[in-house]
Design an enzyme around this catalytic site. Structure first.
Site, PDB file in Angstrom:
ATOM      1  N   LYS A  41      10.815   7.421 -66.801  1.00 22.95           N
ATOM      2  CA  LYS A  41      11.404   6.279 -66.596  1.00 22.95           C
ATOM      3  C   LYS A  41      10.486   5.129 -66.119  1.00 22.95           C
ATOM      4  CE  LYS A  41      16.067   8.266 -65.493  1.00 22.95           C
ATOM      5  NZ  LYS A  41      17.048   8.356 -63.982  1.00 22.95           N
ATOM      6  N   ASP A  54       0.307  -4.640 -56.041  1.00 21.13           N
ATOM      7  CA  ASP A  54       1.405  -3.710 -55.918  1.00 21.13           C
ATOM      8  C   ASP A  54       1.191  -2.571 -54.945  1.00 21.13           C
ATOM      9  OD1 ASP A  54       4.177  -3.147 -55.610  1.00 21.13           O
ATOM     10  OD2 ASP A  54       4.372  -2.341 -57.889  1.00 21.13           O
TER      11      ASP A  54
END
Length: 505
Positions: free
Chosen positions: A81, A194
């Protein structure tokens, strides 16, 4: 069990030979838990020796390394995913790698991708998971980095099985990641995209390292943050831009993770801090492990990092000066703090004299055993020297073999390599012993990867020959790949026992 490849590839290209790790690439600080000290230039040079030179990989090579990008080799915590999936892979030489596969057309211009990746590849440090290559073929855009075998900070903080991450280890994470960011700053890589608990990984020694993948955006024009918007810097929400101070904010969110052992939105954490409810913020599993004063200092640092205005946040040097003094157990190795058992420390129960010599890197004993054994293990194997008609060519091969054996006996290993290489070229089916002797000779000439290839070729000649496995273990140890070396020792011991049992019966 078995060798890393069924068929040995051709000679190494020049760049690969130059990229071979040094004999003992382990960081000197690993033994004392990565304490500060040492010259930065020395650290940088040590990393250069231990990590392969950055290069462009062929897609076919990475496809083979990941078994066709098999779902079984996905190591991304979100699995398939994840927007950009990371796979575990193994190169022909045996080195484990992590391969990040970007979603199709994330970087439409292959040259731009290659240039960006090469820039990141120049940033090397012992606190980074270093980038060792990339690939841009067709629609594929791939990054290749060192493989870290001991999971992510996210796994150890939020999904632990045996024990929560100890307080001292959390402090070490905070310090080591600050060191990594400081180095990136010095290399003019001030933007890290991030930063979060998934970007911190643990190496074979249990030391935390910052993933180099975060030095590159997820796409040419893509977002720099993929985590929940509650954790992103305020300026990114306002402008969509990342600035160096954004990295400090994200570092603050990692500090919150370390303090609490769970995901706490910065706004909620700041409310607790302002209300002097620090105990509500702290991970209850850490009770009794820390001094209140140290916890307060770390909470205060997190609060400073999470300031709404970017200009009010501290710089990276301040982070280092704040978290460094908090460490109290610098002399304790990370794997000890984390309770990680290093596989390389466990030896097989039964090892032959050759196996024992290889396990302790006693090269003098290995040489003596190979001399005494001679070619007796080749008896019964198909051997052109024994069965071909007596011709001038065979006489030449016998002479070449003789001179190679004399050089090997006299420890003139460069000459031995020359003669054995001529012999290999002359024979259509060289003996396993010739490959074994040339393997050891390469090893004595600091050419560990060529030694590994010859040891594997010896195994191709004789698939269950313990000597081939033991020599592979020796070469892998020289390459710093202790876990794989241990596997080869175990395989050699298994075939040794099998052979002894067949004799008894």
């Amino acid at each position: 069990m078995g060798c890393f490849q069924s068929k040995v590839a051709g000679p190494l290209p020049p760049n690969d030979a130059a990229a071979l790790p040094a004999d003992n690439p382990a960081d000197p600080e690993a033994a004392n838990g990565g304490a500060d000290g040492g010259d930065a230039a020395d650290d940088k040079e040590a990393v250069k020796r231990a990590v392969p030179v950055f290069r462009e990989f062929a897609l076919a090579e990475l496809r083979a390394a990941t078994k066709g990008f098999s779902a079984d080799l996905i190591v991304s915590e979100s699995g398939e995913k994840a927007p950009n999936v990371v796979y575990r892979g193994r190169l022909d030489g045996g080195r484990l790698i992590a391969v990040k596969r970007f979603s199709r057309l994330s970087w439409p211009d292959p040259q731009q991708f290659l240039a960006e990746a090469a820039g990141v590849g120049k940033v090397r440090h012992k606190r980074l998971v270093n980038l060792i290559g990339c690939c841009a073929e067709g629609d594929e855009r791939l990054l290749v980095a060192e493989y870290m075998p001991n999971d992510t900070l996210s796994k150890h903080l939020f999904h632990w099985d045996k024990q929560p991450l100890p307080w001292e280890m959390r402090l070490r994470v905070a310090h080591f990641i600050a060191q990594a960011l400081d180095h990136c700053n010095a290399e003019n890589r001030k933007i890290y995209h991030d930063l979060n608990a998934y970007r911190v990984l643990f190496d074979e020694e249990g030391d935390p390292r910052l993933s180099s993948f975060g030095l590159m955006k997820n796409s040419r024009d893509g977002k720099s943050y993929s985590t929940n918007l509650a954790y992103t810097p305020p300026e990114f929400l306002r402008t969509g831009r990342v600035i160096p101070e954004s990295v400090i904010y994200s570092y603050g969110t990692v500090l919150l993770d370390l303090l609490s052992g769970k995901h706490i939105p910065p706004s909620h954490a700041l409310d607790l801090i302002r209300g002097n409810n620090i105990l509500l913020l702290m991970d209850s599993s850490l009770e009794g492990q820390y001094a209140n004063e140290d916890a307060t200092k770390l909470v205060d640092l997190a609060s400073k990092c999470l300031q709404f205005e970017a200009r009010d946040r501290p710089n990276i040097k301040y982070l280092l000066s704040s978290v460094g003094p908090l460490q109290k157990q610098k002399e304790v190795a990370s794997h000890v703090l984390m309770g990680i058992t290093k596989a390389a420390s466990v030896l097989p129960a039964i090892l032959s004299p050759l196996g024992k010599a290889c396990s302790v890197m006693d090269l003098t004993a290995v040489h003596d055993i190979l001399l005494k054994t001679g070619y007796k293990d080749d008896e019964g194997a198909e051997n052109e020297l024994s069965f071909q008609e007596w011709t001038q060519q065979v006489q030449e091969m016998l002479n070449t073999k003789k001179f190679g054996d004399i050089a090997f006996r006299d420890k003139d290993f460069k000459t031995a390599i020359d003669y054995y290489s001529k012999l290999v070229a002359m024979m259509s089916a060289p003996s396993a012993t010739v490959f074994a002797r040339r393997s050891f000779s390469y090893l004595m000439n600091e050419q560990a990867e060529l030694a590994l290839r010859d040891a594997m070729q010896a195994q191709v000649c004789m698939p269950e020959w313990p000597t081939a496995f033991y020599l592979q273990a020796l070469a892998l140890s020289k390459l710093g790949m202790e876990t794989d070396a241990q596997d080869m020792l175990n395989d050699g011991a298994t075939f040794e026992a099998k052979k002894q049992n067949s004799w008894r019966s």
